[in-house]
Design an enzyme around this catalytic site. Sequence first.
Site, PDB file in Angstrom:
ATOM      1  N   GLY A 138       2.549   2.281  10.755  1.00 47.60           N
ATOM      2  CA  GLY A 138       3.495   3.381  10.620  1.00 47.60           C
ATOM      3  C   GLY A 138       4.176   3.764  11.925  1.00 47.60           C
ATOM      4  O   GLY A 138       4.801   4.816  12.022  1.00 47.60           O
TER       5      GLY A 138
ATOM      6  N   ASN B  95       0.887  -1.160   0.000  1.00 51.05           N
ATOM      7  CA  ASN B  95       0.000   0.000   0.000  1.00 51.05           C
ATOM      8  C   ASN B  95       0.925   1.210   0.000  1.00 51.05           C
ATOM      9  O   ASN B  95       1.519   1.527   1.025  1.00 51.05           O
ATOM     10  CB  ASN B  95      -0.899  -0.026   1.240  1.00 51.05           C
ATOM     11  N   TRP B  96       1.052   1.817  -1.149  1.00 55.05           N
ATOM     12  CA  TRP B  96       2.022   2.918  -1.282  1.00 55.05           C
ATOM     13  C   TRP B  96       1.562   4.198  -0.580  1.00 55.05           C
ATOM     14  O   TRP B  96       2.333   5.116  -0.405  1.00 55.05           O
ATOM     15  CB  TRP B  96       2.276   3.209  -2.762  1.00 55.05           C
ATOM     16  N   LYS B  97       0.259   4.255  -0.253  1.00 57.93           N
ATOM     17  CA  LYS B  97      -0.313   5.464   0.378  1.00 57.93           C
ATOM     18  C   LYS B  97      -0.046   6.681  -0.513  1.00 57.93           C
ATOM     19  O   LYS B  97      -0.044   6.543  -1.731  1.00 57.93           O
ATOM     20  CB  LYS B  97       0.214   5.616   1.802  1.00 57.93           C
TER      21      LYS B  97
ATOM     22  N   GLY C 124       2.948  -1.140   4.156  1.00 55.67           N
ATOM     23  CA  GLY C 124       3.076   0.274   3.830  1.00 55.67           C
ATOM     24  C   GLY C 124       4.524   0.625   3.533  1.00 55.67           C
ATOM     25  O   GLY C 124       5.047   0.360   2.448  1.00 55.67           O
ATOM     26  N   GLY C 125       5.196   1.185   4.530  1.00 59.17           N
ATOM     27  CA  GLY C 125       6.563   1.702   4.364  1.00 59.17           C
ATOM     28  C   GLY C 125       7.521   0.770   3.647  1.00 59.17           C
ATOM     29  O   GLY C 125       8.224   1.184   2.717  1.00 59.17           O
TER      30      GLY C 125
ATOM     31  N   SER D 188       3.479  -2.129  10.240  1.00 55.97           N
ATOM     32  CA  SER D 188       4.932  -2.207  10.463  1.00 55.97           C
ATOM     33  C   SER D 188       5.509  -3.584  10.130  1.00 55.97           C
ATOM     34  O   SER D 188       6.445  -4.056  10.778  1.00 55.97           O
ATOM     35  CB  SER D 188       5.284  -1.805  11.899  1.00 55.97           C
TER      36      SER D 188
ATOM     37  N   GLU E 199      -5.341  -4.935  10.343  1.00 53.24           N
ATOM     38  CA  GLU E 199      -4.337  -3.910  10.595  1.00 53.24           C
ATOM     39  C   GLU E 199      -4.628  -3.218  11.919  1.00 53.24           C
ATOM     40  O   GLU E 199      -5.444  -2.286  11.964  1.00 53.24           O
ATOM     41  CB  GLU E 199      -4.356  -2.868   9.465  1.00 53.24           C
TER      42      GLU E 199
ATOM     43  N   GLU F 202      -6.569   4.806   7.841  1.00 55.30           N
ATOM     44  CA  GLU F 202      -6.305   6.227   7.549  1.00 55.30           C
ATOM     45  C   GLU F 202      -7.518   6.869   6.891  1.00 55.30           C
ATOM     46  O   GLU F 202      -7.803   8.054   7.106  1.00 55.30           O
ATOM     47  CB  GLU F 202      -5.045   6.352   6.672  1.00 55.30           C
TER      48      GLU F 202
ATOM     49  N   HIS G 210      -9.361   1.411   4.838  1.00 55.25           N
ATOM     50  CA  HIS G 210      -8.080   1.555   5.544  1.00 55.25           C
ATOM     51  C   HIS G 210      -8.274   2.485   6.742  1.00 55.25           C
ATOM     52  O   HIS G 210      -9.050   3.437   6.666  1.00 55.25           O
ATOM     53  CB  HIS G 210      -7.013   2.107   4.590  1.00 55.25           C
TER      54      HIS G 210
HETATM   55  P1  13P Z   1       3.158   0.353   7.575  1.00 57.98           P
HETATM   56  O1  13P Z   1       3.653  -0.959   6.995  1.00 57.98           O
HETATM   57  O2  13P Z   1       3.905   1.536   7.057  1.00 57.98           O
HETATM   58  O3  13P Z   1       3.045   0.297   9.060  1.00 57.98           O
HETATM   59  O4  13P Z   1       1.652   0.531   7.017  1.00 57.98           O
HETATM   60  C1  13P Z   1       0.783  -0.516   7.125  1.00 57.98           C
HETATM   61  C2  13P Z   1      -0.432  -0.173   6.369  1.00 57.98           C
HETATM   62  O5  13P Z   1      -1.173   0.712   6.728  1.00 57.98           O
HETATM   63  C3  13P Z   1      -0.697  -0.914   5.135  1.00 57.98           C
HETATM   64  O6  13P Z   1      -1.965  -0.634   4.641  1.00 57.98           O
END
Ligand code: 13P
Length: 257
Positions: A177, A13-15, A238-239, A217, A171, A101, A99
């Site tokens: 994050g 998930n590149w956000k 994500g990251g 994470s 999640e 967020e 998600h």
């Molecule tokens: P991180 O891997 O950066 O914690 O993000 C997880 C996430 O929200 C994937 O959708």
Amino acid sequence: MKKNVRKAIIAGNWKMNKTRPEAKALLDELKPLVADVKGVEIVACVPFTNLETALAAAEGTNIKIGAENCHFEKSGAFTGEISADMLAEMGVEYVVLGHSERRQYFNETDETVNKRTKAALAAGLKPIVCVGELLWERECNITEEVIARQIKLDFFAISKEDVKKCVIAYEPVWAIGTGKTATADQAEEVCAFIRAQLAKLYDNDTAESITIQYGGSMNAKNAEDLVSKTNVDGGLIGGASLKAPDFTTIIKAAENG
Ligand code: 13P
């Protein structure tokens, strides 16, 4: 992991990251690293502006492309929104929905997640539906209540045939994050709980066939431990999905998991 009954899926998930040239560069770096991967579905969920670039870069490879959200109406006066049909027409296969967020910053509710899931399914997309508890909810010992409610509402009036086309991402919000990963046992506990809820709402076979990912994470170091668990069928990353070598390590962990 029960690879004989369900597919392992590692999705990035590149956000809100990467311009088009950066998106192309990342996928071009990833392609040869994962070209020989078998038994794991590899997905990159990218910002809307990168979809066309990503689809072109991934063409003919084993990398599938997803979006990070879609609207629930088919079309109309919804300035700034993108419909599921618009994504499907482009060749997009997956879409991340609900998600945390989106829930936290854009007021998405279980009701709109449910509507978006139905719209995505109607368009032929595969929804990756995210659920997870807040830190406060975990501390109050209501993780299972929160997750059960989300599963019930997010999949309300979605048929057995359709739910099988969905992926669920567990999640925990406190792990996203933050560098604070759930332990493999914590992830397994909630993923197993989600599967039990699906068995109650649908049936055992349906529950056993659905891919349930862990996200929060997840990285090159902890992936192996997480995906080795019976009910953790991959990850939503994500990251670490923004770095091709790290994302590859996670994918390879799922291949062995
Ligand atoms: P991180 O891997 O950066 O914690 O993000 C997880 C996430 O929200 C994937 O959708």
